[in-house]
Design a protein around this motif. Structure first.
Motif, PDB file in Angstrom:
ATOM      1  N   ILE A   1      -6.539  -2.657   2.066  1.00  0.00           N
ATOM      2  CA  ILE A   1      -5.687  -2.060   1.037  1.00  0.00           C
ATOM      3  C   ILE A   1      -5.568  -3.005  -0.148  1.00  0.00           C
ATOM      4  O   ILE A   1      -5.367  -4.212   0.023  1.00  0.00           O
ATOM      5  CB  ILE A   1      -4.286  -1.741   1.608  1.00  0.00           C
ATOM      6  CG1 ILE A   1      -4.407  -0.859   2.843  1.00  0.00           C
ATOM      7  CG2 ILE A   1      -3.411  -1.072   0.558  1.00  0.00           C
ATOM      8  CD1 ILE A   1      -3.085  -0.606   3.546  1.00  0.00           C
TER       9      ILE A   1
ATOM     10  N   TYR B   1       1.732  -1.574  -2.199  1.00  0.00           N
ATOM     11  CA  TYR B   1       1.313  -2.539  -1.180  1.00  0.00           C
ATOM     12  C   TYR B   1       1.399  -3.928  -1.804  1.00  0.00           C
ATOM     13  O   TYR B   1       0.712  -4.225  -2.788  1.00  0.00           O
ATOM     14  CB  TYR B   1      -0.111  -2.238  -0.723  1.00  0.00           C
ATOM     15  CG  TYR B   1      -0.560  -3.053   0.466  1.00  0.00           C
ATOM     16  CD1 TYR B   1       0.006  -2.857   1.715  1.00  0.00           C
ATOM     17  CD2 TYR B   1      -1.571  -4.014   0.345  1.00  0.00           C
ATOM     18  CE1 TYR B   1      -0.411  -3.592   2.818  1.00  0.00           C
ATOM     19  CE2 TYR B   1      -1.994  -4.745   1.446  1.00  0.00           C
ATOM     20  CZ  TYR B   1      -1.401  -4.526   2.677  1.00  0.00           C
ATOM     21  OH  TYR B   1      -1.812  -5.256   3.768  1.00  0.00           O
TER      22      TYR B   1
ATOM     23  N   THR C   1       3.520  -2.519   3.075  1.00  0.00           N
ATOM     24  CA  THR C   1       3.630  -1.344   2.216  1.00  0.00           C
ATOM     25  C   THR C   1       5.098  -0.978   2.069  1.00  0.00           C
ATOM     26  O   THR C   1       5.801  -0.804   3.070  1.00  0.00           O
ATOM     27  CB  THR C   1       2.867  -0.147   2.820  1.00  0.00           C
ATOM     28  OG1 THR C   1       1.502  -0.504   3.004  1.00  0.00           O
ATOM     29  CG2 THR C   1       2.948   1.068   1.903  1.00  0.00           C
TER      30      THR C   1
END
Length: 556
Positions: A349, A429, A493
């Protein structure tokens, strides 16, 4: 027409049956009533005032299963305002139940308040404690376990029994005396001893733990202390680590475990030794002094007393750092939800924000204060979460006094006392770097989330250090230690709307300002993202007599 009517009646009947099924299928509720009082006991042989819950010290264990609804009615019979926080419980969409001064008005003496939260989609070993006024120094803490639902298998056989071990440093001074020392500008100094489940010596325990030969037991070990890391070990036995703050781990075997303040482990211990008594030991780490406590394990067919020779603790913090690096997430185990943990590839991510936080110690007007990036948090009369909900935040605090970068060594270090609220973007994130510029160990805890503890390293952090991150199987957890002159990196997150506290787990540091709140606001005032203010919420400060804002809608 008759046929149409019958079809409509049939459809209505099916809808009714479906609705009844939904009601019947609601997750179970467990109700607890707590009477919080003072009492006198002698944990270290000296009579002192402690905080009891239902006349118990430590307080009663909360034993629950994932998705259970927990309802705790707290009657405050102390002479001071009180709150409880649930260390490690994530409170999805529900920071109203977090029990921190930034989110809740305190329970006044002689009154009661009912907490209601769901241990949603999480398993593991946690604990609760009072979050106000250094109360934890006098007790009020207890174990909180969340078992896995039958639908979700755990990666080990069911143990013969399940034991909670609360270890902590302890002061013979009351919380009020310790608070006065902090308020006057001094440190609380070193503790007077160490406790295991409220006792200091094995001879004061009536064989706390019984083990049958060749049976395996789960021990949930939590450090509920004020400031001291502790090492835990069991005479003649090894411990297989199976869970760490809500995550199944690779099942490595350890002779001892460093348990830093606020941390919890679950281990399996097999009674495969000579049938007699054995000592468990908790001793101080990273201190110039050595304090310890002993507890007793007895085999059910015991033929003799425990050896007086206690197992020795490890030396140095490099050993502890290496132990941290050995902790790995079990990617083949099921999580609280029926899906493999490894299906969530956090290392892929993109990071949207990096926040670098450094702890600071300083004297302000001749008094000791601790800070993060130069801001030493103080609790305003109106909890910031209530101020946000009532749309009066600008009258209570200023956002983002803590910057994303600490002052450099070339800049003067100025400490400012103020409410410390960091504005964040929902569902971003982020990466948080925790820097420790001091010679003592630091430990941090974040409410409302589990984060990936991707690295702990010595020296100073730079972006190039990301190549050393564990981006595959770092343990998802809620506390992290930072060794002297070192840094730690965590990633998460921001998918849990609310106001969430990041704090030093060391009570004197958080009490004197080493904490902040992350404000995670959903752009849509929607029940999809966050629950409404509870009907029984306590109100204080400037919102006490204000009309209640319109509730969130249920729309997407």
């Amino acid at each position: 027409m008759v046929q149409v009517a019958r079809l409509v009646q049939g459809a209505l009947l099916l809808c009714c049956l479906w609705a009844v099924g939904l009601v019947q299928a609601e997750d179970p509720y467990f109700f607890f009533t707590w009477n919080v009082t003072y009492g006198t006991i002698s944990p270290l042989g000296v009579p002192q005032q402690v905080i009891l819950i239902n006349d118990q010290f430590p307080g009663p264990n909360i034993n629950s299963t994932s998705n259970n609804n927990i309802v705790v009615n707290v009657f405050n019979n102390l002479d001071e305002p009180l709150l409880f926080t649930w260390n490690g419980v994530q409170h999805r969409k529900n920071s109203w139940q977090d029990g921190m001064p930034g989110t809740n008005c305190p329970i006044l003496p002689g009154t009661n308040f009912t907490y209601h939260f769901q241990v949603k989609d999480q398993i593991g070993s946690y604990f609760y404690y009072p979050s106000t006024g250094m109360h934890r120094a006098s007790g009020g803490f207890g174990g909180l376990r969340v078992n896995s639902r039958l639908l979700i298998p755990v990666p080990y056989l069911d143990p013969e029994d399940d034991y909670t071990i609360l270890i902590n440093d302890w002061y013979t001074k009351s919380h009020t005396a310790l608070r006065k020392e902090l308020d006057s500008g001094r440190s609380i100094g070193k503790p007077n001893g160490v406790l295991i489940n409220g006792k200091n010596k094995a001879e004061n325990m009536s064989h706390l733990f019984i083990m049958k030969p060749n049976k395996t037991y789960k021990y949930r070990i939590c450090n509920v202390g004020l400031k001291t890391s502790l090492n835990f070990r069991i005479q003649g036995h090894t411990m297989k680590l199976v869970e760490l703050e809500g995550s199944h781990t690779v099942q490595n075997v350890y002779e001892s475990l460093d348990v830093h303040v606020g941390q919890c482990y679950s281990v399996l211990v097999t009674a495969d030794q000579e049938p007699k008594d054995y000592m468990m030991v908790a001793s101080t780490r990273f201190t110039k002094y050595m304090l310890n406590a002993t507890g007793l394990i007895r085999y059910s067919n015991s033929k003799g007393p425990a050896s007086p020779e206690l197992p020795k603790a490890p030396v140095g913090w490099a050993w502890s750092l290496n132990q941290f690096r050995s902790f790995r997430w079990n990617l083949t185990a099921s999580a609280a939800r029926p899906n493999p943990q490894g299906s969530y590839h956090y290392g892929r991510i993109n990071i949207t924000r990096t926040i670098k936080l450094a702890n600071t110690v300083a004297m302000v007007d001749g008094k000791l204060r601790y800070a993060i990036n130069g801001i030493s948090h103080v609790d305003p009369p109106t909890p910031p979460k209530l101020a946000e909900y009532y749309n009066v935040a600008d009258k209570v605090f200023e956002y983002n006094l803590v910057k994303d970068e600490p002052a450099t060594v070339d800049e003067p270090t100025k400490v400012t006392l103020a409410p410390s609220i960091v504005n964040t973007t929902f569902r971003n994130y982020i990466e948080i770097i925790l820097e420790n510029h001091e010679k003592g160990i630091q430990t941090w805890h974040l409410d409302g989330y589990s984060f990936f503890a991707v690295a702990v390293e010595t020296g100073k952090w730079t972006p190039e250090k990301r190549k050393n991150y564990n981006l595959l199987d770092a343990v998802s957890r809620n506390t992290i230690q930072v060794y002297p002159y070192s840094w730690a990196a965590i990633m998460l997150t921001l998918d849990n709307a609310g106001l969430w506290n990041l704090r030093s787990t060391m009570a004197e540091r958080s009490y004197l300002g080493q904490q902040l709140y992350f404000s995670v606001l959903s752009p849509a005032r929607s029940l999809r993202d966050e629950y409404n203010l509870p009907d029984n919420a306590l109100l204080c400060g400037i919102v006490k007599d204000m009309p209640k804002p319109p509730p969130y809608s249920s729309g997407a």
